[in-house]
Motif scaffolding. Sequence first.
Motif, PDB file in Angstrom:
ATOM      1  N   ASP A 175       0.677  -1.154  -0.129  1.00  0.00           N
ATOM      2  CA  ASP A 175      -0.015  -0.269  -0.079  1.00  0.00           C
ATOM      3  C   ASP A 175       0.926   1.099   0.067  1.00  0.00           C
ATOM      4  O   ASP A 175       0.522   2.389  -0.242  1.00  0.00           O
ATOM      5  CB  ASP A 175      -1.038   0.030   1.015  1.00  0.00           C
ATOM      6  CG  ASP A 175      -2.044   1.142   1.092  1.00  0.00           C
ATOM      7  OD1 ASP A 175      -2.526   0.998   0.076  1.00  0.00           O
ATOM      8  OD2 ASP A 175      -2.151   1.759   2.143  1.00  0.00           O
ATOM      9  N   ASN A 203      -1.695  -7.951  -5.840  1.00  0.00           N
ATOM     10  CA  ASN A 203      -2.803  -7.330  -5.983  1.00  0.00           C
ATOM     11  C   ASN A 203      -3.813  -7.708  -5.057  1.00  0.00           C
ATOM     12  O   ASN A 203      -4.642  -7.122  -4.450  1.00  0.00           O
ATOM     13  CB  ASN A 203      -3.291  -7.997  -7.204  1.00  0.00           C
ATOM     14  CG  ASN A 203      -4.877  -7.591  -7.803  1.00  0.00           C
ATOM     15  OD1 ASN A 203      -5.190  -6.511  -8.035  1.00  0.00           O
ATOM     16  ND2 ASN A 203      -5.705  -8.886  -7.911  1.00  0.00           N
ATOM     17  N   GLN A 206      -3.100  -5.464  -2.077  1.00  0.00           N
ATOM     18  CA  GLN A 206      -3.778  -4.257  -2.023  1.00  0.00           C
ATOM     19  C   GLN A 206      -5.404  -4.320  -2.047  1.00  0.00           C
ATOM     20  O   GLN A 206      -5.703  -3.247  -1.377  1.00  0.00           O
ATOM     21  CB  GLN A 206      -3.289  -3.641  -3.676  1.00  0.00           C
ATOM     22  CG  GLN A 206      -3.844  -2.335  -3.863  1.00  0.00           C
ATOM     23  CD  GLN A 206      -2.955  -1.358  -3.085  1.00  0.00           C
ATOM     24  OE1 GLN A 206      -1.654  -1.264  -3.118  1.00  0.00           O
ATOM     25  NE2 GLN A 206      -3.537  -0.541  -2.102  1.00  0.00           N
ATOM     26  N   GLN A 207      -6.016  -5.407  -2.359  1.00  0.00           N
ATOM     27  CA  GLN A 207      -7.418  -5.489  -1.995  1.00  0.00           C
ATOM     28  C   GLN A 207      -7.510  -5.358  -0.718  1.00  0.00           C
ATOM     29  O   GLN A 207      -8.465  -4.725  -0.049  1.00  0.00           O
ATOM     30  CB  GLN A 207      -7.920  -6.823  -2.633  1.00  0.00           C
ATOM     31  CG  GLN A 207      -8.067  -6.661  -4.084  1.00  0.00           C
ATOM     32  CD  GLN A 207      -8.559  -8.046  -4.629  1.00  0.00           C
ATOM     33  OE1 GLN A 207      -9.629  -8.547  -4.064  1.00  0.00           O
ATOM     34  NE2 GLN A 207      -7.602  -8.880  -5.263  1.00  0.00           N
ATOM     35  N   TYR A 208      -6.825  -6.013   0.300  1.00  0.00           N
ATOM     36  CA  TYR A 208      -6.881  -6.044   1.724  1.00  0.00           C
ATOM     37  C   TYR A 208      -6.575  -4.512   2.152  1.00  0.00           C
ATOM     38  O   TYR A 208      -7.465  -4.063   2.874  1.00  0.00           O
ATOM     39  CB  TYR A 208      -5.933  -7.245   2.357  1.00  0.00           C
ATOM     40  CG  TYR A 208      -5.906  -7.140   3.931  1.00  0.00           C
ATOM     41  CD1 TYR A 208      -7.120  -7.177   4.566  1.00  0.00           C
ATOM     42  CD2 TYR A 208      -4.827  -6.589   4.548  1.00  0.00           C
ATOM     43  CE1 TYR A 208      -7.053  -6.915   6.034  1.00  0.00           C
ATOM     44  CE2 TYR A 208      -4.617  -6.256   5.803  1.00  0.00           C
ATOM     45  CZ  TYR A 208      -5.767  -6.576   6.674  1.00  0.00           C
ATOM     46  OH  TYR A 208      -5.656  -6.436   7.865  1.00  0.00           O
ATOM     47  N   ALA A 209      -5.462  -4.019   1.669  1.00  0.00           N
ATOM     48  CA  ALA A 209      -5.117  -2.670   2.256  1.00  0.00           C
ATOM     49  C   ALA A 209      -6.111  -1.803   1.945  1.00  0.00           C
ATOM     50  O   ALA A 209      -6.342  -0.664   2.605  1.00  0.00           O
ATOM     51  CB  ALA A 209      -3.753  -2.533   1.628  1.00  0.00           C
ATOM     52  N   ASP A 210      -6.895  -1.962   0.817  1.00  0.00           N
ATOM     53  CA  ASP A 210      -7.841  -0.938   0.403  1.00  0.00           C
ATOM     54  C   ASP A 210      -9.136  -1.127   1.233  1.00  0.00           C
ATOM     55  O   ASP A 210     -10.133  -0.482   1.113  1.00  0.00           O
ATOM     56  CB  ASP A 210      -8.198  -0.936  -1.287  1.00  0.00           C
ATOM     57  CG  ASP A 210      -6.817  -0.361  -2.073  1.00  0.00           C
ATOM     58  OD1 ASP A 210      -6.072   0.271  -1.427  1.00  0.00           O
ATOM     59  OD2 ASP A 210      -6.950  -0.642  -3.117  1.00  0.00           O
ATOM     60  N   ASP A 212     -11.024  -3.571   0.559  1.00  0.00           N
ATOM     61  CA  ASP A 212     -12.049  -4.287  -0.474  1.00  0.00           C
ATOM     62  C   ASP A 212     -12.697  -5.817   0.199  1.00  0.00           C
ATOM     63  O   ASP A 212     -13.423  -6.272  -0.047  1.00  0.00           O
ATOM     64  CB  ASP A 212     -11.518  -4.420  -2.005  1.00  0.00           C
ATOM     65  CG  ASP A 212     -11.416  -3.199  -2.499  1.00  0.00           C
ATOM     66  OD1 ASP A 212     -11.983  -2.078  -2.165  1.00  0.00           O
ATOM     67  OD2 ASP A 212     -10.549  -2.821  -3.184  1.00  0.00           O
TER      68      ASP A 212
END
Length: 227
Positions: A175, A203, A206-210, A212
Amino acid sequence: MAAEEHGRTDSPSITERVPGMRPGETARNIGVGYGYFLLALVAVLFFPLALGIIVGNNYAGAAEKLSGAPGIDPSGGVKSGAIVAVVALFVWVPFIQGMEDPSVSNVESRSVSNIDEFEQALEDNGVETGYVGETEMEYVVGGDTVTGVDYYPQDPTNPHDEIRTIAIMYAELVDSTDGAISLIAVPVDSEGPVADGTSITSNLAQQYADGDISEEEYMDRVNSGGV
């Protein structure tokens, strides 16, 4: 024919048995029921204190029933209540800790913007690392160059226990950096790998960091291949 003529009487309804409720007053009875529910929650959360009060006041003969225990007076009292509360506290705290959701981590969240900070974050969260940095792999999900982490598992019989911490810190790294590469974490000992490595794509991290995906879903996917 009336129930009395058969030698029995009708049982009182719940609204007649529960203090505060009244037959035919639905709104009031719902409110009273909700109040009892909240009281029950408080009693569970503050069980040691509640038990101490019950024994201290000898409610329903609680002190008499426990009078065989050292320090408990059959008539209750402050001393008896305090003893029971302290003993209950020592039993209750480990019980509550054991009920913690295992899908939610206790990993210390922090900003991780480079490999050195990533390695330090792992160490600070109890993961003993060997090599941490970019490494070449013949094949991993997401590319040939990955962020490699060699770590020493605390429990050799469960070499992947540290993966949750590594995955969460890796998401922080992804992130905070551009063009992040995939990760592979390998449990090792002094002689080399002790189990297969765990791969995680940038990827997915990043989904976890965002936000989502939840931590539970993140870890499910990490443990299922890291994609």
